[in-house]
Design a protein around this motif. Structure first.
Motif, PDB file in Angstrom:
ATOM      1  N   GLY A 194       0.964  -0.981   0.191  1.00 61.39           N
ATOM      2  CA  GLY A 194       0.530   0.010   0.088  1.00 61.39           C
ATOM      3  C   GLY A 194       0.733   1.126  -0.146  1.00 61.39           C
ATOM      4  O   GLY A 194       1.803   1.747  -0.348  1.00 61.39           O
ATOM      5  N   ALA A 195       0.748   1.902   1.236  1.00 60.38           N
ATOM      6  CA  ALA A 195       1.128   3.398   0.889  1.00 60.38           C
ATOM      7  C   ALA A 195       2.769   3.635   1.031  1.00 60.38           C
ATOM      8  O   ALA A 195       3.412   4.476  -0.185  1.00 60.38           O
ATOM      9  CB  ALA A 195       0.600   4.051   2.140  1.00 60.38           C
ATOM     10  N   ALA A 196       3.588   2.583   1.568  1.00 57.79           N
ATOM     11  CA  ALA A 196       4.478   2.141   1.990  1.00 57.79           C
ATOM     12  C   ALA A 196       5.008   1.810   0.614  1.00 57.79           C
ATOM     13  O   ALA A 196       5.317   0.088   0.490  1.00 57.79           O
ATOM     14  CB  ALA A 196       5.482   1.606   3.273  1.00 57.79           C
ATOM     15  N   GLN A 197       5.361   1.783  -0.719  1.00 56.38           N
ATOM     16  CA  GLN A 197       4.953   1.299  -1.956  1.00 56.38           C
ATOM     17  C   GLN A 197       5.818   0.327  -1.963  1.00 56.38           C
ATOM     18  O   GLN A 197       6.535  -0.615  -1.784  1.00 56.38           O
ATOM     19  CB  GLN A 197       4.239   1.783  -2.889  1.00 56.38           C
ATOM     20  CG  GLN A 197       3.385   2.704  -3.010  1.00 56.38           C
ATOM     21  CD  GLN A 197       3.056   3.708  -4.468  1.00 56.38           C
ATOM     22  OE1 GLN A 197       2.803   3.043  -5.110  1.00 56.38           O
ATOM     23  NE2 GLN A 197       3.697   4.504  -4.618  1.00 56.38           N
ATOM     24  N   SER A 198       7.241   0.934  -2.248  1.00 56.67           N
ATOM     25  CA  SER A 198       8.476   0.160  -2.315  1.00 56.67           C
ATOM     26  C   SER A 198       9.501  -0.702  -0.838  1.00 56.67           C
ATOM     27  O   SER A 198       9.992  -1.524  -1.577  1.00 56.67           O
ATOM     28  CB  SER A 198      10.166   1.209  -2.841  1.00 56.67           C
ATOM     29  OG  SER A 198      10.162   1.801  -1.711  1.00 56.67           O
ATOM     30  N   ILE A 199       8.988  -0.026  -0.211  1.00 53.47           N
ATOM     31  CA  ILE A 199       9.114  -0.290   1.142  1.00 53.47           C
ATOM     32  C   ILE A 199       8.538  -1.866   1.472  1.00 53.47           C
ATOM     33  O   ILE A 199       9.437  -3.228   1.251  1.00 53.47           O
ATOM     34  CB  ILE A 199       8.728  -0.147   2.420  1.00 53.47           C
ATOM     35  CG1 ILE A 199      10.087   0.928   2.520  1.00 53.47           C
ATOM     36  CG2 ILE A 199       9.215  -0.873   3.303  1.00 53.47           C
ATOM     37  CD1 ILE A 199       9.153   1.977   3.692  1.00 53.47           C
ATOM     38  N   GLY A 200       7.230  -2.439   0.758  1.00 46.07           N
ATOM     39  CA  GLY A 200       7.115  -3.746   0.881  1.00 46.07           C
ATOM     40  C   GLY A 200       7.305  -4.692   0.129  1.00 46.07           C
ATOM     41  O   GLY A 200       7.388  -5.489  -0.272  1.00 46.07           O
ATOM     42  N   LEU A 201       7.703  -4.207  -1.188  1.00 42.92           N
ATOM     43  CA  LEU A 201       7.846  -4.577  -2.245  1.00 42.92           C
ATOM     44  C   LEU A 201       8.675  -5.204  -2.308  1.00 42.92           C
ATOM     45  O   LEU A 201      10.261  -6.373  -2.876  1.00 42.92           O
ATOM     46  CB  LEU A 201       8.164  -3.753  -3.784  1.00 42.92           C
ATOM     47  CG  LEU A 201       6.734  -3.428  -4.004  1.00 42.92           C
ATOM     48  CD1 LEU A 201       6.335  -2.177  -5.966  1.00 42.92           C
ATOM     49  CD2 LEU A 201       6.026  -4.911  -4.647  1.00 42.92           C
ATOM     50  N   TYR A 202      10.391  -4.338  -2.214  1.00 42.84           N
ATOM     51  CA  TYR A 202      11.601  -4.376  -1.520  1.00 42.84           C
ATOM     52  C   TYR A 202      11.754  -5.250  -0.296  1.00 42.84           C
ATOM     53  O   TYR A 202      12.244  -6.335  -0.783  1.00 42.84           O
ATOM     54  CB  TYR A 202      12.725  -3.068  -0.675  1.00 42.84           C
ATOM     55  CG  TYR A 202      13.055  -2.314  -1.853  1.00 42.84           C
ATOM     56  CD1 TYR A 202      13.187  -2.728  -3.314  1.00 42.84           C
ATOM     57  CD2 TYR A 202      12.269  -1.101  -1.292  1.00 42.84           C
ATOM     58  CE1 TYR A 202      13.398  -2.018  -4.290  1.00 42.84           C
ATOM     59  CE2 TYR A 202      13.230  -0.084  -2.389  1.00 42.84           C
ATOM     60  CZ  TYR A 202      13.466  -0.287  -3.390  1.00 42.84           C
ATOM     61  OH  TYR A 202      13.954   0.342  -4.515  1.00 42.84           O
ATOM     62  N   ALA A 203      10.526  -5.873   0.623  1.00 48.40           N
ATOM     63  CA  ALA A 203      10.783  -6.551   1.947  1.00 48.40           C
ATOM     64  C   ALA A 203      10.052  -7.709   1.026  1.00 48.40           C
ATOM     65  O   ALA A 203      11.158  -8.927   1.267  1.00 48.40           O
ATOM     66  CB  ALA A 203       9.385  -6.114   2.533  1.00 48.40           C
ATOM     67  N   ALA A 204       9.121  -7.945   0.351  1.00 49.80           N
ATOM     68  CA  ALA A 204       8.866  -9.688  -0.574  1.00 49.80           C
ATOM     69  C   ALA A 204      10.264  -9.440  -1.481  1.00 49.80           C
ATOM     70  O   ALA A 204      10.630 -11.087  -1.298  1.00 49.80           O
ATOM     71  CB  ALA A 204       7.096  -8.894  -2.200  1.00 49.80           C
ATOM     72  N   GLY A 205      10.502  -8.871  -2.188  1.00 48.01           N
ATOM     73  CA  GLY A 205      12.359  -9.602  -3.229  1.00 48.01           C
ATOM     74  C   GLY A 205      12.867 -10.164  -1.848  1.00 48.01           C
ATOM     75  O   GLY A 205      13.795 -10.950  -2.114  1.00 48.01           O
ATOM     76  N   LEU A 206      13.380  -9.414  -0.787  1.00 51.50           N
ATOM     77  CA  LEU A 206      14.308  -9.661   0.104  1.00 51.50           C
ATOM     78  C   LEU A 206      13.425 -11.165   0.966  1.00 51.50           C
ATOM     79  O   LEU A 206      15.076 -11.913   0.979  1.00 51.50           O
ATOM     80  CB  LEU A 206      14.806  -8.359   1.164  1.00 51.50           C
ATOM     81  CG  LEU A 206      15.831  -7.006   0.345  1.00 51.50           C
ATOM     82  CD1 LEU A 206      14.938  -5.962   1.248  1.00 51.50           C
ATOM     83  CD2 LEU A 206      16.711  -7.609   0.350  1.00 51.50           C
ATOM     84  N   ALA A 207      12.940 -10.912   1.008  1.00 56.45           N
ATOM     85  CA  ALA A 207      11.853 -12.103   1.949  1.00 56.45           C
ATOM     86  C   ALA A 207      12.621 -13.520   1.078  1.00 56.45           C
ATOM     87  O   ALA A 207      13.084 -14.905   1.419  1.00 56.45           O
ATOM     88  CB  ALA A 207      11.007 -12.598   2.304  1.00 56.45           C
ATOM     89  N   VAL A 208      11.762 -13.706  -0.715  1.00 57.52           N
ATOM     90  CA  VAL A 208      12.095 -14.577  -1.470  1.00 57.52           C
ATOM     91  C   VAL A 208      13.785 -14.934  -1.525  1.00 57.52           C
ATOM     92  O   VAL A 208      13.967 -16.143  -1.495  1.00 57.52           O
ATOM     93  CB  VAL A 208      11.383 -13.818  -2.792  1.00 57.52           C
ATOM     94  CG1 VAL A 208      11.766 -14.821  -3.863  1.00 57.52           C
ATOM     95  CG2 VAL A 208       9.769 -14.398  -2.237  1.00 57.52           C
TER      96      VAL A 208
END
Length: 377
Positions: A207-221
């Protein structure tokens, strides 16, 4: 020199300001040549929030700590904006031993000394030497100190041997454009918790923290986790899939009602920036799980399910991101693995286009310009 200023919502411009100078022998001057727009910067850029938040402070609907960070009229322009950059050193004080002219460095968003008790504990965003108020930081305006913003021709960095971290040889600066804040923020949300929960499952509420959420998803993978990413934005869902996460279309109403993928998770990253997201994230955890909210939660009180947390041994980790201690491991990981953080970048613009580009309604904006010392790393 020129420095990008937020004048008011939807209006930014270059301002001529005096060049910074070395004030202490431990200072350096750096020239940013890559800069990224933080997720949090989009709030005052796209919405006229200053007077509304001022009224909220006056009536008690906004937590008073906001005034300590952003001023009594929060985000009131004009002020120098920008707190994510990769830069090159152009001048160093006589007591600087770790850096020379031409070095390519990441500058953390929060200013810290590295020597006080808080810094030694890793709480560099709460440095007791530099923070006269709540924070000492670039790009938040006068209430967070007179440090200016990073979209500038020159930036003064104090305590340089502590503050700066070199970008490893061979790493494209565009790949780590957000390491000053958003990329490191995502790192702390998932990497440390996964050390304690290897192979764990991760839920990201986008959502609003757009890039943080996406970076977190990629780093977790990239760290071996099973990752579900939920959002109602098709562009963000597509990027999450490209980073290896399973994507699910979930609306704000779904989150409000707790309608999430039907399983429990070891780690939740709450990037929707909503109180409902915090509550839903906490209830989505396995016993012993951890939820880290990364958005702005400005209300003076946010309800959380304490009894549920008690019964399931749940950890709610809330706090600013202490970037400096994380950068060596983060940058080393990117150098070793080639983690493609640039997949999150949706607009790459020339430096001179900053006033127009910064207004773009896009997920992650990165600015670039040629280096002065292009033959060095």
């Amino acid at each position: 020199m020129q420095q990008l200023h937020l004048i008011r919502a939807r209006r930014l411009s270059w301002r001529d300001v005096p060049d910074p100078v070395l004030r202490e022998p431990t200072d350096v001057l750096v020239r940013p040549f890559v800069a990224a727009r933080c997720d949090g910067d989009t709030l005052p850029i796209h919405r006229p929030v200053s007077r509304v938040m001022q009224l909220g402070l006056h009536t008690g609907h906004v937590d008073p700590v906001v005034a300590g960070i952003c001023g009594r009229v929060p985000f009131q322009g004009p002020f120098a904006i920008g707190h994510e950059c990769v830069a090159e050193v152009v001048e160093a004080g006589p007591d600087v031993s770790e850096f020379v002219v031409g070095d390519v460095v990441v500058v953390p968003w929060a200013v810290s000394c590295g020597e006080c008790a808080r810094c030694r504990r890793g709480l560099t965003a709460k440095c007791s030497t530099t923070a006269a108020g709540v924070l000492a930081a670039y790009g938040f305006g006068p209430a967070s100190g007179g440090w200016g913003g990073m979209i500038s021709d020159l930036v003064r960095v104090p305590y340089a041997d502590h503050m700066l971290v070199k970008v490893p040889a061979g790493v494209d600066p565009l790949r780590v454009a957000a390491a000053s804040d958003n990329l490191a923020d995502a790192w702390r949300c998932v990497v440390s918790p996964l050390v304690e929960r290897p192979g764990g499952s991760v839920l990201v509420l986008g959502g609003a923290a757009q890039s943080i959420g996406l970076y977190a998803a990629g780093l977790a993978v990239a760290h071996g986790a099973e990752v579900d990413y939920v959002d109602d934005d098709l562009d963000r869902l597509g990027i999450a899939e490209g980073l290896g996460a399973r994507s699910h279309t979930v609306t704000a109403r779904d989150i409000q009602r707790g309608r999430l993928p039907g399983r429990r998770y070891d780690i939740v990253v709450e990037a929707s920036s909503s109180a409902a997201g915090v509550r839903a994230g906490l209830r989505a955890l396995e016993p012993g799980g951890v939820c880290t909210p990364v958005g702005y939660y400005v209300a003076p009180g946010t309800k959380v399910p304490l009894m549920h947390m008690y019964a399931n041994d749940i950890t709610l980790h809330v706090g600013v991101s202490h970037v400096r201690p994380l950068l060596p491991d983060l940058l080393g990981f990117v150098a070793r693995t080639g983690f493609a953080a640039e997949k999150v970048t949706t607009v790459l613009a020339d430096w001179d286009q900053a006033p127009e580009a910064y207004r773009a309604r896009t997920i992650k904006l990165v600015l670039q310009r040629p280096r002065l010392y292009a033959g060095r790393q």
